[in-house]
Design an enzyme around this catalytic site. Structure first.
Site, PDB file in Angstrom:
ATOM      1  N   ALA A  10      47.082 -20.652 -30.639  1.00  0.00           N
ATOM      2  CA  ALA A  10      46.666 -21.359 -31.850  1.00  0.00           C
ATOM      3  C   ALA A  10      47.758 -22.300 -32.367  1.00  0.00           C
ATOM      4  O   ALA A  10      47.529 -23.063 -33.298  1.00  0.00           O
ATOM      5  CB  ALA A  10      46.288 -20.361 -32.938  1.00  0.00           C
ATOM      6  N   CYS A  11      48.932 -22.269 -31.760  1.00  0.00           N
ATOM      7  CA  CYS A  11      50.089 -23.045 -32.221  1.00  0.00           C
ATOM      8  C   CYS A  11      50.288 -24.262 -31.324  1.00  0.00           C
ATOM      9  O   CYS A  11      50.467 -24.128 -30.110  1.00  0.00           O
ATOM     10  CB  CYS A  11      51.329 -22.156 -32.180  1.00  0.00           C
ATOM     11  SG  CYS A  11      52.887 -23.023 -32.463  1.00  0.00           S
ATOM     12  N   GLY A  12      50.283 -25.448 -31.920  1.00  0.00           N
ATOM     13  CA  GLY A  12      50.465 -26.679 -31.166  1.00  0.00           C
ATOM     14  C   GLY A  12      51.804 -26.732 -30.448  1.00  0.00           C
ATOM     15  O   GLY A  12      51.882 -27.189 -29.301  1.00  0.00           O
ATOM     16  N   ARG A  15      51.463 -24.543 -27.452  1.00  0.00           N
ATOM     17  CA  ARG A  15      50.622 -25.179 -26.427  1.00  0.00           C
ATOM     18  C   ARG A  15      51.382 -26.293 -25.707  1.00  0.00           C
ATOM     19  O   ARG A  15      51.303 -26.426 -24.481  1.00  0.00           O
ATOM     20  CB  ARG A  15      49.334 -25.752 -27.049  1.00  0.00           C
ATOM     21  CG  ARG A  15      48.333 -24.702 -27.478  1.00  0.00           C
ATOM     22  CD  ARG A  15      46.980 -25.317 -27.828  1.00  0.00           C
ATOM     23  NE  ARG A  15      47.059 -26.401 -28.794  1.00  0.00           N
ATOM     24  CZ  ARG A  15      47.004 -26.242 -30.120  1.00  0.00           C
ATOM     25  NH1 ARG A  15      46.888 -25.022 -30.636  1.00  0.00           N
ATOM     26  NH2 ARG A  15      47.063 -27.300 -30.927  1.00  0.00           N
TER      27      ARG A  15
END
Length: 132
Positions: A10-12, A15
């Site tokens: 969920a964390c850019g 990712r």
């Protein structure tokens, strides 16, 4: 090269870090640390290997950090680690481990310190190009 990433999909930043590793030709072991949190020994080893104190590795934004009193300067490292074990969301991310070292990869391009140089530039989710 082998790599392990403690990842939150969920964390850019997490990712992007994972994508940089894959762009470099590295298929890391992915540990979704919110589902499979590290134990105390692993957590302490990650912090030591990255050269961070628990407070430096704690995530404050969007977590119960303040509610648990961890923002108090007198909160001990042990108290912060204990809280991380109960609330893994308090562990900042992503941590990456390779043969070249361990880093908290914030920003994501910090991972470039512990992998071979990129053969071609990489474009992050926000359009920023790194590795040139």
């Amino acid at each position: 090269m082998h790599a392990t990433i403690y990842h939150n999909p969920a964390c850019g930043t997490s990712r992007n870090t994972l994508a940089i590793l894959r762009h470099a030709g590295i298929e890391p072991t992915v540990i979704e640390y919110l589902k499979n949190p590290p134990d105390r020994a692993t957590l302490l080893r990650l912090f030591a290997d990255a050269g961070l104190a628990p407070r430096e590795a704690a995530r404050q934004k969007g977590t119960p950090f303040e509610e648990l009193g961890l923002g108090d300067p007198t909160a001990s490292d042990e108290a912060i680690v204990d809280a991380m074990l109960v609330h893994p969301i308090l562990i900042n991310r992503p941590f990456v481990v390779t043969e070249l070292g361990t880093r908290l990869c914030r920003p994501s391009e910090v991972v470039l310190e512990i992998i071979p140089p990129l053969a071609t530039p990489f474009t992050k989710e926000d359009g920023e190009v790194i590795g040139v």
